[in-house]
Design a protein around this motif. Structure first.
Motif, PDB file in Angstrom:
ATOM      1  N   ARG A  81      -1.252   8.010 -13.407  1.00  0.00           N
ATOM      2  CA  ARG A  81      -1.830   7.739 -14.751  1.00  0.00           C
ATOM      3  C   ARG A  81      -3.133   7.244 -14.528  1.00  0.00           C
ATOM      4  O   ARG A  81      -3.272   6.256 -13.937  1.00  0.00           O
ATOM      5  CB  ARG A  81      -1.012   6.915 -15.742  1.00  0.00           C
ATOM      6  CG  ARG A  81      -1.518   6.403 -16.901  1.00  0.00           C
ATOM      7  CD  ARG A  81      -0.770   7.162 -18.133  1.00  0.00           C
ATOM      8  NE  ARG A  81      -1.303   7.222 -19.137  1.00  0.00           N
ATOM      9  CZ  ARG A  81      -1.401   8.006 -20.000  1.00  0.00           C
ATOM     10  NH1 ARG A  81      -0.938   9.419 -19.565  1.00  0.00           N
ATOM     11  NH2 ARG A  81      -1.817   7.819 -21.363  1.00  0.00           N
ATOM     12  N   ILE A  82      -4.132   7.983 -14.932  1.00  0.00           N
ATOM     13  CA  ILE A  82      -5.284   7.692 -14.873  1.00  0.00           C
ATOM     14  C   ILE A  82      -6.105   7.355 -16.195  1.00  0.00           C
ATOM     15  O   ILE A  82      -6.085   8.069 -17.168  1.00  0.00           O
ATOM     16  CB  ILE A  82      -6.144   8.988 -14.308  1.00  0.00           C
ATOM     17  CG1 ILE A  82      -5.902   9.209 -12.859  1.00  0.00           C
ATOM     18  CG2 ILE A  82      -7.676   8.731 -14.089  1.00  0.00           C
ATOM     19  CD1 ILE A  82      -6.494  10.248 -12.022  1.00  0.00           C
ATOM     20  N   SER A  83      -6.679   6.274 -16.407  1.00  0.00           N
ATOM     21  CA  SER A  83      -7.588   6.068 -17.501  1.00  0.00           C
ATOM     22  C   SER A  83      -8.875   5.685 -17.012  1.00  0.00           C
ATOM     23  O   SER A  83      -9.054   4.855 -16.251  1.00  0.00           O
ATOM     24  CB  SER A  83      -6.981   4.805 -18.367  1.00  0.00           C
ATOM     25  OG  SER A  83      -5.700   4.973 -18.466  1.00  0.00           O
ATOM     26  N   THR A  84      -9.986   6.429 -17.945  1.00  0.00           N
ATOM     27  CA  THR A  84     -11.223   6.101 -17.583  1.00  0.00           C
ATOM     28  C   THR A  84     -11.901   5.709 -18.793  1.00  0.00           C
ATOM     29  O   THR A  84     -11.588   6.424 -19.839  1.00  0.00           O
ATOM     30  CB  THR A  84     -11.919   7.335 -16.887  1.00  0.00           C
ATOM     31  OG1 THR A  84     -11.653   8.609 -17.568  1.00  0.00           O
ATOM     32  CG2 THR A  84     -11.917   7.290 -15.620  1.00  0.00           C
ATOM     33  N   ASP A  85     -12.447   4.890 -18.828  1.00  0.00           N
ATOM     34  CA  ASP A  85     -13.403   4.053 -20.201  1.00  0.00           C
ATOM     35  C   ASP A  85     -14.519   3.797 -19.452  1.00  0.00           C
ATOM     36  O   ASP A  85     -15.197   2.562 -19.256  1.00  0.00           O
ATOM     37  CB  ASP A  85     -12.688   2.832 -20.688  1.00  0.00           C
ATOM     38  CG  ASP A  85     -13.243   2.503 -21.632  1.00  0.00           C
ATOM     39  OD1 ASP A  85     -14.301   3.201 -22.339  1.00  0.00           O
ATOM     40  OD2 ASP A  85     -12.971   1.181 -22.380  1.00  0.00           O
ATOM     41  N   LEU A  86     -15.707   4.806 -19.682  1.00  0.00           N
ATOM     42  CA  LEU A  86     -17.051   4.558 -19.214  1.00  0.00           C
ATOM     43  C   LEU A  86     -17.816   4.080 -20.313  1.00  0.00           C
ATOM     44  O   LEU A  86     -18.846   3.852 -20.218  1.00  0.00           O
ATOM     45  CB  LEU A  86     -17.656   5.820 -18.754  1.00  0.00           C
ATOM     46  CG  LEU A  86     -17.139   6.482 -17.383  1.00  0.00           C
ATOM     47  CD1 LEU A  86     -17.721   7.713 -16.922  1.00  0.00           C
ATOM     48  CD2 LEU A  86     -17.894   5.553 -16.165  1.00  0.00           C
ATOM     49  N   GLY A  87     -17.345   3.828 -21.569  1.00  0.00           N
ATOM     50  CA  GLY A  87     -17.989   3.294 -22.560  1.00  0.00           C
ATOM     51  C   GLY A  87     -18.856   4.359 -23.279  1.00  0.00           C
ATOM     52  O   GLY A  87     -19.912   4.326 -23.808  1.00  0.00           O
ATOM     53  N   LEU A  88     -18.520   5.567 -22.938  1.00  0.00           N
ATOM     54  CA  LEU A  88     -19.127   6.994 -23.508  1.00  0.00           C
ATOM     55  C   LEU A  88     -18.639   6.978 -24.725  1.00  0.00           C
ATOM     56  O   LEU A  88     -17.273   6.909 -25.111  1.00  0.00           O
ATOM     57  CB  LEU A  88     -19.251   8.178 -22.581  1.00  0.00           C
ATOM     58  CG  LEU A  88     -19.865   8.092 -21.512  1.00  0.00           C
ATOM     59  CD1 LEU A  88     -19.468   9.212 -20.357  1.00  0.00           C
ATOM     60  CD2 LEU A  88     -21.332   7.887 -21.594  1.00  0.00           C
ATOM     61  N   LEU A 126     -11.225  14.941 -16.484  1.00  0.00           N
ATOM     62  CA  LEU A 126     -10.648  13.521 -15.965  1.00  0.00           C
ATOM     63  C   LEU A 126     -11.432  12.503 -16.162  1.00  0.00           C
ATOM     64  O   LEU A 126     -11.226  11.310 -16.140  1.00  0.00           O
ATOM     65  CB  LEU A 126     -10.118  13.492 -14.345  1.00  0.00           C
ATOM     66  CG  LEU A 126      -9.188  14.507 -14.085  1.00  0.00           C
ATOM     67  CD1 LEU A 126      -8.873  14.469 -12.831  1.00  0.00           C
ATOM     68  CD2 LEU A 126      -7.677  13.945 -15.087  1.00  0.00           C
ATOM     69  N   ALA A 127     -12.854  12.909 -16.354  1.00  0.00           N
ATOM     70  CA  ALA A 127     -13.798  11.989 -16.447  1.00  0.00           C
ATOM     71  C   ALA A 127     -13.753  10.999 -17.734  1.00  0.00           C
ATOM     72  O   ALA A 127     -14.272   9.994 -17.668  1.00  0.00           O
ATOM     73  CB  ALA A 127     -15.229  12.432 -16.303  1.00  0.00           C
ATOM     74  N   SER A 128     -13.036  11.133 -18.680  1.00  0.00           N
ATOM     75  CA  SER A 128     -12.851  10.490 -19.869  1.00  0.00           C
ATOM     76  C   SER A 128     -11.177  10.302 -20.374  1.00  0.00           C
ATOM     77  O   SER A 128     -10.850  11.326 -20.236  1.00  0.00           O
ATOM     78  CB  SER A 128     -13.757  10.877 -21.070  1.00  0.00           C
ATOM     79  OG  SER A 128     -13.526  12.114 -21.421  1.00  0.00           O
TER      80      SER A 128
END
Lengths: 404, 297
Positions: A81-88, A126-128
């Motif tokens: 499970r991948i979660s990305t949260d760059l705040g974008l 996958l980046a977000s």
């Protein structure tokens, strides 16, 4: 059907009739109790299942890093499970809308544009946001990564020389042949191990590494390795890697920002098995009627819009230099152009829009705009210089001042 | 009722008549099923459901008549695979009908179950039979669930027939890119149809509960279908993502996970668990309401 026996039925009916208001209300206790029970189960079961941190023999950070390096897990399968949260801002829908708009341009049906099964197009997704991936590996020659989507799946299969990308949504296939056993998704980290490798590369005297207890990940006992920058000014708070105690495989990777809050990147196995995956997992033949794009074919095709832009970008990046070291490295380059028009002078809506996305800053270098995410910040000055890195706004301004 | 049941001695006594035996419930259920499936309304609903795969199949056939196109990934799930394997029409048809057509049909039948009898003035007579209200409610719910299954199978069988007529059949590729034989594909299609039918169980219980609240059949149907639309809209609003896992329709399309290899069970299990929860909560709420209600019509 049944002969009506009125005597019986009045009795039966009366037996069911409620006595009064109280017993009527009392019946509603049942649904409420069922709901309460369900809520309690949802709340309590995870807490009960969490049996606490496992007891493992103590290891030093060096030993643990050594263990990761020596880890020789060839066979593995599991769910990540991948979660990305760059705040974008969430541009997911917009982005895919644009993508399909491009693919469905003149000629339609993606005949002219790139294949939707092209790995580079797909894995940027996958980046977000949050994604579920399935990974399977059997030695260096056979790997498979599948990105689970709604009622569809994108699979990247590496089997010996062949690399197949299959997008079940559009029924398109991407195929390329590779020399040797290079992993197809090398440039895009997908498994916790890929992330951990990247982080461990950065270990030098600017970094503190320690073992911070143990944890349970995907039902396995693991050590928690915490990697922190020693320098001030980095936006990276800490990188936590959960390392399987038995095999030394990184099971979970978490990157927390210095500003606190939720993790920027959180990638971990939710299920993992070190047994040999079924051989049929890596068998792939393009389904009947699927559109197959060969990688060579695609590269040979006259300048594609994407590729051209990349070329331009590469040219622009010629002047790239790196300021600082370790976690505080800042990439600086001169676009040679006008830079970003600030506020009023750009005029119109665009200027206002760009201005609203970034913060205006002023310093010895002049003025510019800082674009912030939770991890990477970038400063674009008026004269067209760009400074970017996983550092705070102040560090960017300082770097720009120093470069002046 | 044939009171002299051979296996239960002494069932002929009046005492036994007051506690009806299971066979009598079966008779009640059979009658209920006959009434439900003989209605023109029910047949029309099933006809509409059977027409959906036909329309989808013909549309895809016309669209791909001039050779296979690359697809664009638009439209309902699996639609780009139909022209290569007719079995995919089953999955596409279920994916196309599950968000709205299927639950709407179920909502009409469930909403009508009690309220329809009430507005037709026949509920009294049903309660005169020595079945008891709980038993009647269970029978109604069983009939609604039977309709869920029948409706799903109508869509699946119609899609299977249209798919076999218009498109080639044979081995199929799962969405994970692996290959399975046609027999296994058929097995998965059946499993998917059962999962889709089970996905409607929670909504059916909700419809039955609504049906016990009012004496108007039309009102209950409209409320049930209205709730469906509302929940489907709320499920699209990103700000509500904390609540969405508890919406009965949230995991409906997880049936597609059965086409992965290996099957991805997490969402499927969540879906079935959620349906069981809805069935328990609204089923018991319907029981609480119905057994305590004054039946005047």
């Amino acid at each position: 059907m049944a002969p009506i026996d009125s005597d019986d039925n009045t009795t039966a009916g009366a037996g069911e009739e409620p006595g009064g208001g109280r017993s009527r209300a009392a019946r509603y206790v049942v649904p409420v109790a069922v709901m309460g029970l369900a809520a309690a189960t949802i709340g309590l079961v995870p807490a009960l299942a969490d049996s606490g941190d496992p007891d493992l023999p103590k290891v030093t950070a060096e030993e643990l890093v050594q263990k990761i390096a020596e880890s020789d897990v060839q066979q593995l399968s599991g769910t990540v499970r991948i979660s990305t949260d760059l705040g974008l801002p969430d541009l997911g829908g917009l982005e895919s809308g644009m993508m399909s708009g491009m693919a469905g341009g003149p000629g339609g049906g993606g005949k002219d544009g790139g294949s939707s099964a092209d790995p580079s197009a797909k894995l940027t997704e996958l980046a977000s946001g949050s994604h579920t991936l399935r990974v399977a590996a059997d030695g260096p020659d056979r790997q498979k990564v599948s990105l689970l989507e709604d009622a569809a799946e994108y699979s990247l299969i590496h089997d010996g020389k062949d690399v197949w990308g299959y997008d079940s949504k559009s029924n398109e296939v991407y195929h390329s042949t590779q020399e040797g056993g290079e992993r197809p998704e090398k440039d895009v980290p997908a498994t916790p191990k890929d992330f951990a490798d990247q982080a461990l590369k950065a270990i030098d005297d600017t970094t503190s590494v320690k073992v911070a207890g143990t944890a349970q990940v995907a039902g396995r006992d693991a050590y928690r390795l915490v990697v922190e920058p020693r320098q001030k000014g980095s936006t990276v708070g800490a990188v936590t890697v959960a390392v399987d105690a038995e095999t030394g495989t990184p099971l979970k990777f978490t990157l927390t920002p210095a500003s606190g809050g939720a993790a920027v990147v959180d990638a971990g196995f939710t299920k993992v098995s070190f047994a040999k995956p079924d051989a049929s997992t890596f068998d792939f033949a393009p389904p009947k009627g699927a559109k197959v794009t060969e990688a060579d074919e695609k590269a040979a095709k006259a300048p594609e819009p994407g590729r051209k832009a990349e070329g331009d970008l590469a040219k622009e990046l010629d002047g790239l230099k790196v300021i600082g070291e370790g976690w505080n490295s800042i990439a600086a380059f001169d676009t040679g152009g006008q830079g970003l028009p600030t506020g009023a002078e750009a005029g119109g809506d665009l200027g206002g829009f760009l201005g609203s996305l970034g913060d205006q800053v002023k310093g010895d270098f002049g003025s510019g705009t800082v674009f912030k995410t939770r991890l990477v910040n970038a400063l674009i000055t008026e004269d067209g210089k760009v400074y970017a890195g996983a550092v705070t706004k102040d560090a960017l301004v300082k770097a720009a001042d120093a470069a002046k | 009722m044939s009171r002299a049941e051979p296996e239960t001695a002494g069932s002929g006594t009046p005492e036994a008549a007051r506690t009806p035996n299971p066979l009598w419930s079966l008779g009640l259920l059979r009658g209920e099923l006959l009434i439900t499936f003989r209605r023109w309304r029910t047949l029309a609903l099933l006809g509409v459901l059977a027409a959906v795969p036909v329309l989808v199949g013909i549309a895809v056939k016309i669209e791909t008549g001039d050779g296979p196109s690359g697809g664009g990934g638009e439209g309902p799930a699996f639609i780009s695979q139909i022209s290569n394997n007719g079995l995919f029409l089953v999955f596409t048809a279920l994916a196309a009908t599950l968000p709205f057509f299927l639950p709407m049909a179920v909502g009409v039948v469930a909403g009508d179950a009690i309220a329809g009898e009430s507005s037709a003035g026949t509920l009294r007579y049903l309660l005169v039979a020595p079945a008891g209200r709980t038993r009647l409610l269970l029978t109604k719910y069983a009939a609604v669930m039977a309709f869920c299954l029948a409706a799903t199978l109508v869509v699946a069988v119609s899609a299977l027939a249209v798919g076999a007529l218009l498109f080639p059949l044979g081995d199929l590729t799962t969405i994970s890119g692996t290959r399975i034989g046609y027999a296994e594909g058929l097995g998965r299609a059946l499993l998917i149809a059962l999962v889709v039918a089970a996905s409607l169980v929670g909504f059916a219980a909700l419809g039955l509960f609504v049906s016990t609240l009012t004496g108007s059949g039309i009102g209950a149907m409209a409320t049930t279908v209205g709730l469906l639309i509302t929940v489907q809209i709320l499920d699209q609003i990103p700000q509500l993502d904390a609540l969405q896992p508890y919406f009965f329709s949230h995991y409906w399309l997880s049936f597609a996970d059965l086409m992965r290899e290996p099957v991805y069970w997490d969402d499927l299990v969540r879906n079935l668990g959620l349906q069981a929860l809805y069935a328990a909560v609204f089923g018991s709420a319907a029981w609480a309401r119905f057994t305590a209600k004054d039946i005047t019509a």
